[in-house]
Design an enzyme around this catalytic site. Sequence first.
Site, PDB file in Angstrom:
ATOM      1  N   LYS A  42     -18.451 -25.268   8.485  1.00  0.00           N
ATOM      2  CA  LYS A  42     -18.423 -26.579   7.827  1.00  0.00           C
ATOM      3  C   LYS A  42     -17.633 -26.471   6.531  1.00  0.00           C
ATOM      4  CE  LYS A  42     -20.830 -28.739   4.740  1.00  0.00           C
ATOM      5  NZ  LYS A  42     -19.728 -29.475   4.098  1.00  0.00           N
ATOM      6  N   GLY A  53     -20.260 -21.181  -2.334  1.00  0.00           N
ATOM      7  CA  GLY A  53     -20.390 -22.423  -3.097  1.00  0.00           C
ATOM      8  C   GLY A  53     -21.207 -22.169  -4.343  1.00  0.00           C
ATOM      9  N   SER A  54     -21.813 -23.212  -4.863  1.00  0.00           N
ATOM     10  CA  SER A  54     -22.527 -23.077  -6.133  1.00  0.00           C
ATOM     11  C   SER A  54     -23.866 -22.370  -5.931  1.00  0.00           C
ATOM     12  CB  SER A  54     -22.763 -24.457  -6.731  1.00  0.00           C
ATOM     13  OG  SER A  54     -23.598 -25.196  -5.867  1.00  0.00           O
ATOM     14  N   THR A  55     -24.393 -21.837  -7.007  1.00  0.00           N
ATOM     15  CA  THR A  55     -25.667 -21.128  -6.940  1.00  0.00           C
ATOM     16  C   THR A  55     -26.790 -22.076  -6.520  1.00  0.00           C
ATOM     17  OG1 THR A  55     -24.948 -19.498  -8.543  1.00  0.00           O
ATOM     18  CG2 THR A  55     -27.324 -19.815  -8.346  1.00  0.00           C
ATOM     19  N   GLY A  59     -26.575 -22.553  -2.913  1.00  0.00           N
ATOM     20  CA  GLY A  59     -26.899 -21.283  -2.247  1.00  0.00           C
ATOM     21  C   GLY A  59     -28.402 -21.098  -2.105  1.00  0.00           C
ATOM     22  N   GLU A 107     -21.923 -16.225  -1.503  1.00  0.00           N
ATOM     23  CA  GLU A 107     -20.895 -16.010  -2.534  1.00  0.00           C
ATOM     24  C   GLU A 107     -20.995 -17.195  -3.478  1.00  0.00           C
ATOM     25  OE1 GLU A 107     -19.036 -13.466  -2.999  1.00  0.00           O
ATOM     26  OE2 GLU A 107     -19.252 -12.407  -1.110  1.00  0.00           O
ATOM     27  N   CYS A 125     -14.037 -19.230  -8.609  1.00  0.00           N
ATOM     28  CA  CYS A 125     -15.344 -18.609  -8.864  1.00  0.00           C
ATOM     29  C   CYS A 125     -15.214 -17.479  -9.867  1.00  0.00           C
ATOM     30  CB  CYS A 125     -15.941 -18.108  -7.560  1.00  0.00           C
ATOM     31  SG  CYS A 125     -14.844 -17.010  -6.661  1.00  0.00           S
ATOM     32  N   GLU A 182     -21.593 -22.625 -15.656  1.00  0.00           N
ATOM     33  CA  GLU A 182     -20.294 -22.553 -14.986  1.00  0.00           C
ATOM     34  C   GLU A 182     -19.632 -23.925 -15.119  1.00  0.00           C
ATOM     35  OE1 GLU A 182     -20.085 -22.374 -10.637  1.00  0.00           O
ATOM     36  OE2 GLU A 182     -18.556 -20.831 -10.827  1.00  0.00           O
TER      37      GLU A 182
HETATM   38  P1  NAD Z   1     -21.108 -26.718  -3.548  1.00  0.00           P
HETATM   39  O1  NAD Z   1     -22.254 -25.775  -3.624  1.00  0.00           O
HETATM   40  O2  NAD Z   1     -21.264 -28.072  -4.090  1.00  0.00           O
HETATM   41  O3  NAD Z   1     -20.672 -26.911  -2.015  1.00  0.00           O
HETATM   42  C1  NAD Z   1     -20.290 -25.818  -1.208  1.00  0.00           C
HETATM   43  C2  NAD Z   1     -20.480 -26.196   0.240  1.00  0.00           C
HETATM   44  O4  NAD Z   1     -21.870 -26.358   0.488  1.00  0.00           O
HETATM   45  C3  NAD Z   1     -19.816 -27.518   0.650  1.00  0.00           C
HETATM   46  O5  NAD Z   1     -19.311 -27.388   1.951  1.00  0.00           O
HETATM   47  C4  NAD Z   1     -20.987 -28.488   0.627  1.00  0.00           C
HETATM   48  O6  NAD Z   1     -20.821 -29.599   1.471  1.00  0.00           O
HETATM   49  C5  NAD Z   1     -22.118 -27.607   1.123  1.00  0.00           C
HETATM   50  N1  NAD Z   1     -23.467 -28.046   0.755  1.00  0.00           N
HETATM   51  C6  NAD Z   1     -23.855 -28.816  -0.287  1.00  0.00           C
HETATM   52  N2  NAD Z   1     -25.197 -28.998  -0.266  1.00  0.00           N
HETATM   53  C7  NAD Z   1     -25.665 -28.325   0.810  1.00  0.00           C
HETATM   54  C8  NAD Z   1     -26.967 -28.116   1.368  1.00  0.00           C
HETATM   55  N3  NAD Z   1     -28.055 -28.641   0.813  1.00  0.00           N
HETATM   56  N4  NAD Z   1     -27.074 -27.352   2.477  1.00  0.00           N
HETATM   57  C9  NAD Z   1     -25.984 -26.777   3.042  1.00  0.00           C
HETATM   58  N5  NAD Z   1     -24.721 -26.950   2.569  1.00  0.00           N
HETATM   59  C10 NAD Z   1     -24.567 -27.709   1.458  1.00  0.00           C
HETATM   60  O7  NAD Z   1     -19.876 -25.950  -4.197  1.00  0.00           O
HETATM   61  P2  NAD Z   1     -18.401 -26.528  -4.437  1.00  0.00           P
HETATM   62  O8  NAD Z   1     -18.469 -27.499  -5.571  1.00  0.00           O
HETATM   63  O9  NAD Z   1     -17.803 -26.953  -3.146  1.00  0.00           O
HETATM   64  O10 NAD Z   1     -17.598 -25.203  -4.882  1.00  0.00           O
HETATM   65  C11 NAD Z   1     -17.634 -24.704  -6.160  1.00  0.00           C
HETATM   66  C12 NAD Z   1     -18.649 -23.587  -6.286  1.00  0.00           C
HETATM   67  O11 NAD Z   1     -18.343 -22.558  -5.335  1.00  0.00           O
HETATM   68  C13 NAD Z   1     -18.617 -22.911  -7.633  1.00  0.00           C
HETATM   69  O12 NAD Z   1     -19.940 -22.671  -8.077  1.00  0.00           O
HETATM   70  C14 NAD Z   1     -17.894 -21.587  -7.363  1.00  0.00           C
HETATM   71  O13 NAD Z   1     -18.179 -20.557  -8.273  1.00  0.00           O
HETATM   72  C15 NAD Z   1     -18.359 -21.289  -5.987  1.00  0.00           C
HETATM   73  N6  NAD Z   1     -17.428 -20.353  -5.326  1.00  0.00           N
HETATM   74  C16 NAD Z   1     -17.796 -19.043  -5.204  1.00  0.00           C
HETATM   75  C17 NAD Z   1     -16.914 -18.120  -4.622  1.00  0.00           C
HETATM   76  C18 NAD Z   1     -17.290 -16.665  -4.482  1.00  0.00           C
HETATM   77  O14 NAD Z   1     -16.573 -15.930  -3.786  1.00  0.00           O
HETATM   78  N7  NAD Z   1     -18.358 -16.212  -5.114  1.00  0.00           N
HETATM   79  C19 NAD Z   1     -15.660 -18.554  -4.172  1.00  0.00           C
HETATM   80  C20 NAD Z   1     -15.314 -19.893  -4.326  1.00  0.00           C
HETATM   81  C21 NAD Z   1     -16.213 -20.792  -4.902  1.00  0.00           C
END
Ligand code: NAD
Length: 474
Positions: free
Chosen positions: A182, A235-237, A240, A258, A292, A390
């Site tokens: 997704k 994605g975000s903590t 996660g 991640e 990130c 962040e």
């Molecule tokens: P986000 O957490 O808002 O979304 C990430 C993904 O999760 C999206 O596809 C979103 O639709 C999905 N999502 C949202 N809520 C969900 C839920 N309840 N259940 C399952 N999936 C859900 O993050 P973002 O704004 O898309 O990306 C930015 C974040 O990603 C930053 O915190 C960044 O540090 C992190 N990031 C980390 C790495 C790494 O390698 N550590 C790499 C890139 C980005």
Amino acid sequence: MSDFAPDSVAFATGHYIGGEVVQAGERIDVARPSDGAAYADLPIADADIVDRAVASATKAVAASGWASQPPRERARALRRWADLIEERAVELGRLEALGSTRPIAQAVTGDVASVAEGIRFFSEWADKLGGEVAATRHDNLGMIVSEPYGVVGAITPWNFPLSMASWKVGPALAAGNAIVLKPSELTPFSTVRLAELAVEAGIPAGIFNVVQGNGVVTGDALSRHPGIAKLSFTGSTRTGIAVMKAAAETGIKPVTLELGGKSPQLVFADADLDRAAACIAGSLLANAGQACVAGSRLIVQRPVMEELVARLKARLATVAPGPTWKAATSYAPIISETQARRIDDILERSRLQGAECLLGGTRIEGHGGAFYQPTLLAGVTAQTAAVREEIFGPVLTIQAFDDEAEGLSLADHPEYGLAAGVYTADLGRGLRAMRALKAGTVWINRYSRTLDFILPTGGYKSSGIGKDLGRQAV
Ligand code: NAD
């Protein structure tokens, strides 16, 4: 690289299940970050559509021979896919640039090129995952066998859509799994093109499926699905944590996370200041800080603070913002108005806590989308919002230290531990810092990833568990 007209790019707007584009589910508008225009709509996969995708993947693993064929055949299919991605680099790069924050020149020569090479890297593991013979009593024979999971689920963020997808799909497919991925609802379309090219390259239909949708409906359904044997999330903590809970509530499955970062740039007085300034500015400008590993906290030894800040100002004063479809654009837009408001809010709260802007601090006006000036923030402490949270924007906080122990202590963040930069001419000190810093990646006198896919990436603390890239990801 040449400019392209945003309306000239053709793409599929649906899910990709069993090798076919599927249009099902309620639809939402998707906007281009460069000018904020709604340019397509996207279906949201509910639990039934997610179930359909998982069933298609399960069937493909059983019926296609993907896992059971000679592993070198699998490697060959992955290499054909990488070659095709390279052949279509401009087409794929345009689609990526159209819908994300990646300027076309960087999308083609950076992102797409590294996706192709990364898939080649992972293809090479296909026949090198045998397992081991255990050291049992000599009249016993115990074998530890590596097996594919079956169907892997993946959820990716918006900041580097194609790269993040390839980091999940590459190892999963090389090891003989199918995947249901997704992408972010903000940047959904390039991932489907990547999956279509996989089928065109001879990877069986149903091995790489894409479900479109938001987090609370589609992401949650994927995390909970009992047919997913392993989940990999970037994605975000905060998200996660939700993903890990959802995955645990519906049967235990291993989860790779991640997550976010707040990475320090630790500069000692003996450092090559020009090099340090180039690396630190480069990290702040890359994707306008929406990375990130962005090195967003400068921690500098007091005697060189003024000089380093002057050099940073000189490097950050001129940026080339513009729409991602112009070849001359090198400075990315902010992904959305919502995200730009989040940056406004953190800066506002930091100012109320005493922070002072030495550079930037406001948006760059005159573009349809949101753009932010590179921003230097002094007068901060460990408690300032901009130091703790962040930001995911081009904001660098500045703190001074006197001795090594104080520098290391300031560099340590209570929540995050994704990456760190250390700048010093003293190799012993650099290695000491590398050992002391709780960060998944520590760069010394540089700050950026290379094409060395063998190096894994991942975080300490709330920056995540498990690794992307490297043999660890496989
Ligand atoms: P986000 O957490 O808002 O979304 C990430 C993904 O999760 C999206 O596809 C979103 O639709 C999905 N999502 C949202 N809520 C969900 C839920 N309840 N259940 C399952 N999936 C859900 O993050 P973002 O704004 O898309 O990306 C930015 C974040 O990603 C930053 O915190 C960044 O540090 C992190 N990031 C980390 C790495 C790494 O390698 N550590 C790499 C890139 C980005």
